[in-house]
Design a protein around this motif. Structure first.
Motif, PDB file in Angstrom:
ATOM      1  N   ARG A  55       1.485   4.202 -14.233  1.00 26.33           N
ATOM      2  CA  ARG A  55       0.831   4.497 -12.955  1.00 26.33           C
ATOM      3  C   ARG A  55      -0.545   5.085 -13.192  1.00 26.33           C
ATOM      4  N   ARG A  56      -1.511   4.639 -12.407  1.00 28.25           N
ATOM      5  CA  ARG A  56      -2.845   5.241 -12.464  1.00 28.25           C
ATOM      6  C   ARG A  56      -2.828   6.620 -11.812  1.00 28.25           C
ATOM      7  N   GLN A  57      -3.772   7.447 -12.183  1.00 25.39           N
ATOM      8  CA  GLN A  57      -3.920   8.711 -11.465  1.00 25.39           C
ATOM      9  C   GLN A  57      -4.313   8.397 -10.021  1.00 25.39           C
ATOM     10  N   SER A  58      -3.729   9.129  -9.100  1.00 24.84           N
ATOM     11  CA  SER A  58      -4.046   8.888  -7.692  1.00 24.84           C
ATOM     12  C   SER A  58      -5.234   9.744  -7.276  1.00 24.84           C
TER      13      SER A  58
ATOM     14  N   ARG B  85     -11.207   3.024 -10.773  1.00 24.23           N
ATOM     15  CA  ARG B  85     -10.991   2.571  -9.392  1.00 24.23           C
ATOM     16  C   ARG B  85     -12.320   2.666  -8.674  1.00 24.23           C
TER      17      ARG B  85
ATOM     18  N   VAL C  19      -9.450   6.852 -13.473  1.00 19.40           N
ATOM     19  CA  VAL C  19      -8.058   7.141 -13.095  1.00 19.40           C
ATOM     20  C   VAL C  19      -7.116   6.834 -14.249  1.00 19.40           C
TER      21      VAL C  19
ATOM     22  N   GLU D 189       0.847  -1.192   0.000  1.00 21.84           N
ATOM     23  CA  GLU D 189       0.000   0.000   0.000  1.00 21.84           C
ATOM     24  C   GLU D 189       0.877   1.233   0.000  1.00 21.84           C
ATOM     25  N   LEU D 190       0.340   2.323  -0.530  1.00 23.14           N
ATOM     26  CA  LEU D 190       1.043   3.589  -0.429  1.00 23.14           C
ATOM     27  C   LEU D 190       1.205   3.954   1.037  1.00 23.14           C
TER      28      LEU D 190
ATOM     29  N   ARG E 145      -7.860  10.587  -3.459  1.00 21.26           N
ATOM     30  CA  ARG E 145      -7.995  10.426  -2.003  1.00 21.26           C
ATOM     31  C   ARG E 145      -9.384   9.915  -1.676  1.00 21.26           C
TER      32      ARG E 145
ATOM     33  N   GLU F 252      -4.623   8.408   0.477  1.00 26.03           N
ATOM     34  CA  GLU F 252      -4.334   8.503  -0.957  1.00 26.03           C
ATOM     35  C   GLU F 252      -4.213   7.100  -1.536  1.00 26.03           C
ATOM     36  N   ARG F 253      -4.811   6.900  -2.711  1.00 21.15           N
ATOM     37  CA  ARG F 253      -4.769   5.603  -3.377  1.00 21.15           C
ATOM     38  C   ARG F 253      -4.129   5.780  -4.756  1.00 21.15           C
ATOM     39  N   GLY F 254      -3.153   4.956  -5.054  1.00 22.75           N
ATOM     40  CA  GLY F 254      -2.480   5.005  -6.348  1.00 22.75           C
ATOM     41  C   GLY F 254      -2.216   3.606  -6.851  1.00 22.75           C
TER      42      GLY F 254
END
Length: 363
Positions: free
Chosen positions: A310-313, A350, A334, A19-20, A315, A295-297
């Motif tokens: 990378r996907r757009q992050s 997402r 995303v 996880e981030l 919150r 924050e989720r990425g």
């Protein structure tokens, strides 16, 4: 609504749930709802093709409540025929919690997850938090009563985090880099009839689309063979799913009072999934509410494009957050901007579709 529980039995298999914010080498013990949704839908696409998964996602976009919604995964443990399911502790104090809690506040704050029996009593009944609970928390482990018997203090024993040494070799220079990766291993003692794993709730609107349910089961079976989370090339994250239907006696015994509580008046709603919505309702947050945001990425896992981007992050509200009404949530687009430059690409989503349970508002 039709409810089901899905248990994921990892047996002795290791799993890596990165996880981030916790470091690349570290792992969580569970998977959140957006990650589970993405992995499940990607496997669904592999089995039933781009058009079918496109139709499924279109239905979610037009009406997120019309298909199904899932919770995040949480830990369960099993001893013989007895199952103990854990839920995240709401970010509000339960009714009856004393103002003077200095004697047991450290023990209480460590309880991030509660067994169903305690979660239900503290947050869904008029009894709430009692003086006996305070006394047991204050004197644990010398005094073990209801909280201990329900498995309140057993959560850390359901899994272990192990660091596995690895070596990366540069393709050009053959230089080596030594590092460690964290893996979670759930309790598995077949000779003592003890084990632990993850579970999640899934809710379907009625009438239930049996064809969709069957397809989801097949996709989850395949996901179990391929593995959930990271380090799948090393065989990590493999599991066997076990579906428990609403009509099953076990469901009736453990979950009926949680999903349909009889002593909740003027309820608030506790998230047991992540939640995201492009335009938050004005009345969503109240001064008496509590919430956390994360924050989720992450990386694209598309079975069609083969691109590693990378996907757009974004919150999202996390599990345990409490709101004055049950939030719905929606899918978030995303798709990274550069992804659209490639041919035959598609949208990346997402899931912010929420799953919440009613609880008593603090008095």
């Amino acid at each position: 609504m039709c409810w089901k529980i899905v248990r994921l039995d990892f047996s002795n298999n290791l799993a890596h749930f990165g996880e981030l914010g916790i470091g690349i080498e570290e792992t969580s013990e569970r998977v959140r709802s957006d990650t589970l949704f993405s992995a499940w839908v990607s496997t669904y696409a592999k089995l039933f093709g781009k058009d079918n998964v496109g139709d499924l996602l279109d239905k979610f976009i037009k009406n997120p409540q019309s298909i199904f919604r899932i919770s995040s995964t949480f830990v369960y443990s099993q001893k013989g025929s007895r199952y103990t399911y854990y839920l995240p502790k709401p970010l509000l104090l339960p009714n009856g919690y004393p103002e003077d809690d200095l004697k047991f506040t450290k023990v209480y704050k460590k309880l991030n997850y509660l067994p169903l029996k305690v979660w239900h009593r503290w947050y869904q009944t008029q009894k709430g938090f009692t003086e006996d609970d305070g006394y047991e928390l204050e004197n644990y482990p010398d005094v073990t009563e209801d909280l201990n018997q329900a498995g309140t203090f057993d959560y850390p024993e359901t899994y272990k985090i192990r660091l596995v040494p690895k070596v990366a070799v540069d393709r050009t220079t053959r230089a080596t880099n030594f590092y460690h990766t964290g893996f979670v291993q759930f309790l598995s003692k077949p000779d003592e009839d003890k084990q632990a794993g993850l579970y999640f709730l899934i809710k379907f609107p009625k009438p239930v689309d049996d064809k969709l349910v069957q397809r989801l089961k097949l996709a989850l079976d395949l996901l179990g063979e391929e593995g959930l989370g990271g380090e799948r090339s090393s065989g990590a994250g493999r599991f066997k799913p076990d579906w428990v239907d609403e009509e099953d006696r076990e469901f009736e015994k453990d979950w009926k009072s949680i999903l349909e509580p009889s002593e909740v008046n003027k309820p608030k709603y506790c998230l047991i999934s992540l939640y995201w919505q492009s335009a938050l309702p004005d009345e969503l947050l109240d001064q008496s509410d509590a919430y956390e945001i994360q924050e989720r990425g992450g990386w694209i896992g598309s079975p069609f494009s083969g691109r590693q981007l990378r996907r757009q992050s974004l919150r999202m509200f996390t599990e345990g957050s409490v709101f004055p009404f049950s939030p719905h949530g929606e899918l978030a687009d995303v798709t990274p901007k550069e992804f659209n430059n490639y041919p035959d690409t598609h949208k990346i989503y997402r899931s912010g579709i929420s799953f919440s349970l009613p609880i008593n508002a603090p008095e």
